[in-house]
Scaffold this motif. Structure first.
Motif, PDB file in Angstrom:
ATOM      1  N   GLN A  59       0.647  -0.752   0.482  1.00  0.00           N
ATOM      2  CA  GLN A  59       0.157   0.003   0.303  1.00  0.00           C
ATOM      3  C   GLN A  59       0.704   1.516  -0.023  1.00  0.00           C
ATOM      4  OE1 GLN A  59      -3.598   0.313   2.718  1.00  0.00           O
ATOM      5  NE2 GLN A  59      -2.652   2.144   3.223  1.00  0.00           N
ATOM      6  N   PHE A  60       1.325   1.377   0.728  1.00  0.00           N
ATOM      7  CA  PHE A  60       2.987   2.183   0.755  1.00  0.00           C
ATOM      8  C   PHE A  60       3.502   3.126  -0.553  1.00  0.00           C
ATOM      9  CE2 PHE A  60       7.424   3.920   1.464  1.00  0.00           C
ATOM     10  CZ  PHE A  60       7.466   4.841   1.494  1.00  0.00           C
ATOM     11  N   PHE A  61       3.591   1.662  -1.079  1.00  0.00           N
ATOM     12  CA  PHE A  61       4.171   1.629  -2.485  1.00  0.00           C
ATOM     13  C   PHE A  61       3.442   1.946  -3.664  1.00  0.00           C
ATOM     14  CE2 PHE A  61       7.546  -0.816  -1.425  1.00  0.00           C
ATOM     15  CZ  PHE A  61       8.373   0.412  -0.428  1.00  0.00           C
ATOM     16  N   ASP A  62       2.255   1.704  -3.419  1.00  0.00           N
ATOM     17  CA  ASP A  62       0.986   1.780  -4.713  1.00  0.00           C
ATOM     18  C   ASP A  62       0.770   3.227  -4.617  1.00  0.00           C
ATOM     19  OD1 ASP A  62      -0.688   0.291  -6.552  1.00  0.00           O
ATOM     20  OD2 ASP A  62      -2.390   0.692  -5.071  1.00  0.00           O
ATOM     21  N   ASN A  63       0.359   4.023  -3.513  1.00  0.00           N
ATOM     22  CA  ASN A  63      -0.363   4.975  -3.162  1.00  0.00           C
ATOM     23  C   ASN A  63       0.702   6.810  -3.652  1.00  0.00           C
ATOM     24  OD1 ASN A  63      -2.843   3.981  -2.423  1.00  0.00           O
ATOM     25  ND2 ASN A  63      -2.608   4.047  -0.042  1.00  0.00           N
ATOM     26  N   SER A  64       0.490   7.712  -3.198  1.00  0.00           N
ATOM     27  CA  SER A  64       1.365   8.540  -3.448  1.00  0.00           C
ATOM     28  C   SER A  64       2.190   8.686  -2.080  1.00  0.00           C
ATOM     29  CB  SER A  64       0.361   9.818  -3.574  1.00  0.00           C
ATOM     30  OG  SER A  64      -1.023   9.707  -4.274  1.00  0.00           O
ATOM     31  N   THR A  65       2.348   7.801  -1.920  1.00  0.00           N
ATOM     32  CA  THR A  65       3.055   7.938  -0.197  1.00  0.00           C
ATOM     33  C   THR A  65       4.063   7.680  -0.112  1.00  0.00           C
ATOM     34  OG1 THR A  65       2.471   5.825   0.790  1.00  0.00           O
ATOM     35  CG2 THR A  65       1.454   7.963   1.479  1.00  0.00           C
ATOM     36  N   LEU A 122      15.211  -4.366  -3.813  1.00  0.00           N
ATOM     37  CA  LEU A 122      14.123  -5.554  -4.497  1.00  0.00           C
ATOM     38  C   LEU A 122      14.174  -4.376  -5.959  1.00  0.00           C
ATOM     39  CD1 LEU A 122      11.692  -6.698  -2.260  1.00  0.00           C
ATOM     40  CD2 LEU A 122      13.589  -7.862  -3.667  1.00  0.00           C
ATOM     41  N   PHE A 123      14.136  -3.260  -5.564  1.00  0.00           N
ATOM     42  CA  PHE A 123      13.786  -2.392  -6.710  1.00  0.00           C
ATOM     43  C   PHE A 123      15.516  -2.057  -7.927  1.00  0.00           C
ATOM     44  CE2 PHE A 123       9.866  -1.650  -4.530  1.00  0.00           C
ATOM     45  CZ  PHE A 123       8.852  -1.701  -5.385  1.00  0.00           C
ATOM     46  N   GLY A 124      16.885  -2.584  -7.151  1.00  0.00           N
ATOM     47  CA  GLY A 124      17.511  -2.857  -7.685  1.00  0.00           C
ATOM     48  C   GLY A 124      18.477  -1.005  -7.142  1.00  0.00           C
ATOM     49  N   GLY A 125      17.694  -0.940  -5.878  1.00  0.00           N
ATOM     50  CA  GLY A 125      18.527   0.480  -4.382  1.00  0.00           C
ATOM     51  C   GLY A 125      17.624   1.883  -5.164  1.00  0.00           C
ATOM     52  N   TRP A 159       4.376   2.006 -10.667  1.00  0.00           N
ATOM     53  CA  TRP A 159       3.657   0.780 -10.409  1.00  0.00           C
ATOM     54  C   TRP A 159       4.133  -0.367 -11.538  1.00  0.00           C
ATOM     55  CZ3 TRP A 159      -1.414   4.525 -11.244  1.00  0.00           C
ATOM     56  CH2 TRP A 159      -2.091   4.676 -10.352  1.00  0.00           C
ATOM     57  N   GLU A 160       4.632   0.810 -12.322  1.00  0.00           N
ATOM     58  CA  GLU A 160       5.089  -0.385 -13.582  1.00  0.00           C
ATOM     59  C   GLU A 160       6.366  -1.108 -13.356  1.00  0.00           C
ATOM     60  OE1 GLU A 160       6.709   2.359 -16.818  1.00  0.00           O
ATOM     61  OE2 GLU A 160       4.745   3.241 -17.795  1.00  0.00           O
ATOM     62  N   ALA A 161       7.383  -0.697 -12.481  1.00  0.00           N
ATOM     63  CA  ALA A 161       8.099  -1.426 -11.134  1.00  0.00           C
ATOM     64  C   ALA A 161       7.892  -2.391 -11.143  1.00  0.00           C
ATOM     65  CB  ALA A 161       9.308   0.174 -10.465  1.00  0.00           C
ATOM     66  N   MET A 162       6.558  -2.013 -10.374  1.00  0.00           N
ATOM     67  CA  MET A 162       6.312  -3.511  -8.967  1.00  0.00           C
ATOM     68  C   MET A 162       5.883  -3.732  -9.906  1.00  0.00           C
ATOM     69  SD  MET A 162       4.773  -0.741  -6.656  1.00  0.00           S
ATOM     70  CE  MET A 162       3.590  -1.952  -5.198  1.00  0.00           C
ATOM     71  N   ASP A 163       4.781  -4.092 -11.559  1.00  0.00           N
ATOM     72  CA  ASP A 163       4.463  -5.106 -11.710  1.00  0.00           C
ATOM     73  C   ASP A 163       5.527  -5.673 -12.848  1.00  0.00           C
ATOM     74  OD1 ASP A 163       2.359  -3.965 -11.655  1.00  0.00           O
ATOM     75  OD2 ASP A 163       1.571  -2.888 -13.842  1.00  0.00           O
ATOM     76  N   PHE A 176       6.990 -11.631  -4.545  1.00  0.00           N
ATOM     77  CA  PHE A 176       7.752 -10.007  -4.678  1.00  0.00           C
ATOM     78  C   PHE A 176       6.546  -9.740  -3.321  1.00  0.00           C
ATOM     79  CE2 PHE A 176       6.087  -5.045  -4.930  1.00  0.00           C
ATOM     80  CZ  PHE A 176       7.544  -5.045  -4.717  1.00  0.00           C
ATOM     81  N   GLU A 177       5.437  -9.750  -3.677  1.00  0.00           N
ATOM     82  CA  GLU A 177       4.497  -9.246  -2.317  1.00  0.00           C
ATOM     83  C   GLU A 177       4.433 -10.026  -1.038  1.00  0.00           C
ATOM     84  OE1 GLU A 177       0.346  -9.372  -3.466  1.00  0.00           O
ATOM     85  OE2 GLU A 177       0.997  -8.714  -5.221  1.00  0.00           O
ATOM     86  N   GLU A 178       5.427 -11.651  -1.246  1.00  0.00           N
ATOM     87  CA  GLU A 178       5.510 -12.380  -0.329  1.00  0.00           C
ATOM     88  C   GLU A 178       6.964 -11.540   0.707  1.00  0.00           C
ATOM     89  OE1 GLU A 178       7.561 -17.106   0.883  1.00  0.00           O
ATOM     90  OE2 GLU A 178       6.367 -16.800  -1.420  1.00  0.00           O
ATOM     91  N   LEU A 179       7.558 -11.223   0.078  1.00  0.00           N
ATOM     92  CA  LEU A 179       8.543 -10.512   0.740  1.00  0.00           C
ATOM     93  C   LEU A 179       8.294  -9.586   1.447  1.00  0.00           C
ATOM     94  CD1 LEU A 179      11.523 -11.016  -2.056  1.00  0.00           C
ATOM     95  CD2 LEU A 179      11.236 -12.524  -0.010  1.00  0.00           C
ATOM     96  N   LEU A 180       7.393  -8.948   0.820  1.00  0.00           N
ATOM     97  CA  LEU A 180       6.861  -6.989   1.066  1.00  0.00           C
ATOM     98  C   LEU A 180       6.166  -8.151   2.392  1.00  0.00           C
ATOM     99  CD1 LEU A 180       5.246  -4.930  -1.346  1.00  0.00           C
ATOM    100  CD2 LEU A 180       7.478  -5.351  -0.822  1.00  0.00           C
ATOM    101  N   ASP A 181       5.571  -8.814   2.595  1.00  0.00           N
ATOM    102  CA  ASP A 181       4.612  -9.445   3.632  1.00  0.00           C
ATOM    103  C   ASP A 181       5.600  -9.373   4.912  1.00  0.00           C
ATOM    104  OD1 ASP A 181       1.978  -9.090   2.402  1.00  0.00           O
ATOM    105  OD2 ASP A 181       2.214 -11.299   1.847  1.00  0.00           O
ATOM    106  N   LYS A 182       6.861 -10.604   4.686  1.00  0.00           N
ATOM    107  CA  LYS A 182       7.822 -10.867   5.249  1.00  0.00           C
ATOM    108  C   LYS A 182       8.308  -9.230   6.219  1.00  0.00           C
ATOM    109  CE  LYS A 182       9.819 -14.955   3.591  1.00  0.00           C
ATOM    110  NZ  LYS A 182      10.461 -15.467   2.884  1.00  0.00           N
ATOM    111  N   ALA A 183       8.612  -8.125   5.226  1.00  0.00           N
ATOM    112  CA  ALA A 183       9.030  -7.022   5.451  1.00  0.00           C
ATOM    113  C   ALA A 183       7.499  -6.655   6.724  1.00  0.00           C
ATOM    114  CB  ALA A 183       8.814  -5.763   4.208  1.00  0.00           C
ATOM    115  N   ASP A 184       6.608  -6.782   6.357  1.00  0.00           N
ATOM    116  CA  ASP A 184       5.749  -6.488   7.391  1.00  0.00           C
ATOM    117  C   ASP A 184       5.552  -6.326   8.548  1.00  0.00           C
ATOM    118  OD1 ASP A 184       4.099  -4.953   4.646  1.00  0.00           O
ATOM    119  OD2 ASP A 184       2.699  -6.278   4.252  1.00  0.00           O
ATOM    120  N   SER A 185       5.576  -8.212   8.792  1.00  0.00           N
ATOM    121  CA  SER A 185       5.901  -8.378   9.456  1.00  0.00           C
ATOM    122  C   SER A 185       6.635  -8.240  10.496  1.00  0.00           C
ATOM    123  CB  SER A 185       6.272  -9.669   9.868  1.00  0.00           C
ATOM    124  OG  SER A 185       4.325 -10.376   8.649  1.00  0.00           O
ATOM    125  N   VAL A 186       8.026  -7.483   9.952  1.00  0.00           N
ATOM    126  CA  VAL A 186       8.770  -6.928  11.193  1.00  0.00           C
ATOM    127  C   VAL A 186       9.015  -5.762  11.538  1.00  0.00           C
ATOM    128  CG1 VAL A 186      11.270  -6.039  10.864  1.00  0.00           C
ATOM    129  CG2 VAL A 186      10.785  -7.991   9.547  1.00  0.00           C
TER     130      VAL A 186
END
Length: 199
Positions: free
Chosen positions: A98-104, A133-136, A146-150, A156-166
């Protein structure tokens, strides 16, 4: 998304609505005036009393150039404070996705630097892994992000979930780290001026 209005906060005693009849700056009519001194910061207990003018002034919805321009009246540390606030609000509500997907997502670099500056090293290290993960470098532009996330790998989303848990495990959302830093560096958080507060 958890928005500013959802947070309980005490209005600072030196925050006033300026009536047009006594307003010396006619261009500031309808704006909120605040003066926050280093002495005020020593007494302030509410995090949002410090963040309020920064939050309402810095533009995260336009271009990166406009973001930086809207922050020109604030210190780098105030900009960092705003960025990490958005980071935690978004991650707490809908994760890093959500952080990356939104304007934030435009504040990602300031958020990373802010985590480091405010002494949240473990959280900074966690966030840095995502940046890698985005190449720095993560696009500041929302559509480019959005394009980079696609283009990310299937996990990718699994790795984000792990980061969320931290973040959920390490951060209590009580603003203790931020307030400690603010109290130790009050001169970096003083402010005097008008700002547009939407209520």
């Amino acid at each position: 998304m958890k928005s500013f209005e959802n947070f309980d906060k005490n209005e600072s005693q030196n925050t006033i609505e300026v009536p047009e009849s006594i307003n010396p700056d006619k261009s500031a009519t309808g704006k909120t005036y605040v003066k926050i001194t280093a002495e005020d910061i020593e007494r302030i207990e509410e995090f949002w009393d410090i963040l309020d003018p920064i939050y309402w002034t810095i533009d995260i919805y336009s271009s990166y150039e406009e973001y930086l321009n809207s922050a020109k009246d604030f210190t780098l540390e105030q900009r960092y404070l705003n960025a990490i606030s958005w980071y935690f609000m978004e991650v707490n509500n809908g994760g890093h996705f959500q952080f990356f997907d939104n304007s934030t997502g435009i504040v990602w670099e300031d958020a990373l630097n802010g985590l480091k500056e405010f002494g949240m090293e473990e959280l900074a290290d966690n966030f840095k892994k995502i940046v890698e993960l985005f190449g720095g470098k993560i696009p500041f532009d929302r559509e480019e992000r959005w394009e980079a996330m696609d283009k990310m790998s299937e996990n990718f989303e699994e790795l984000l979930d792990k980061a969320d848990s931290v973040v959920y495990d390490l951060y209590d959302y009580d603003y203790a780290f931020e307030m400690k830093y603010i109290k130790e560096h009050p001169d970096k958080f003083v402010f005097e001026g008008y700002y547009n507060k939407i209520v």
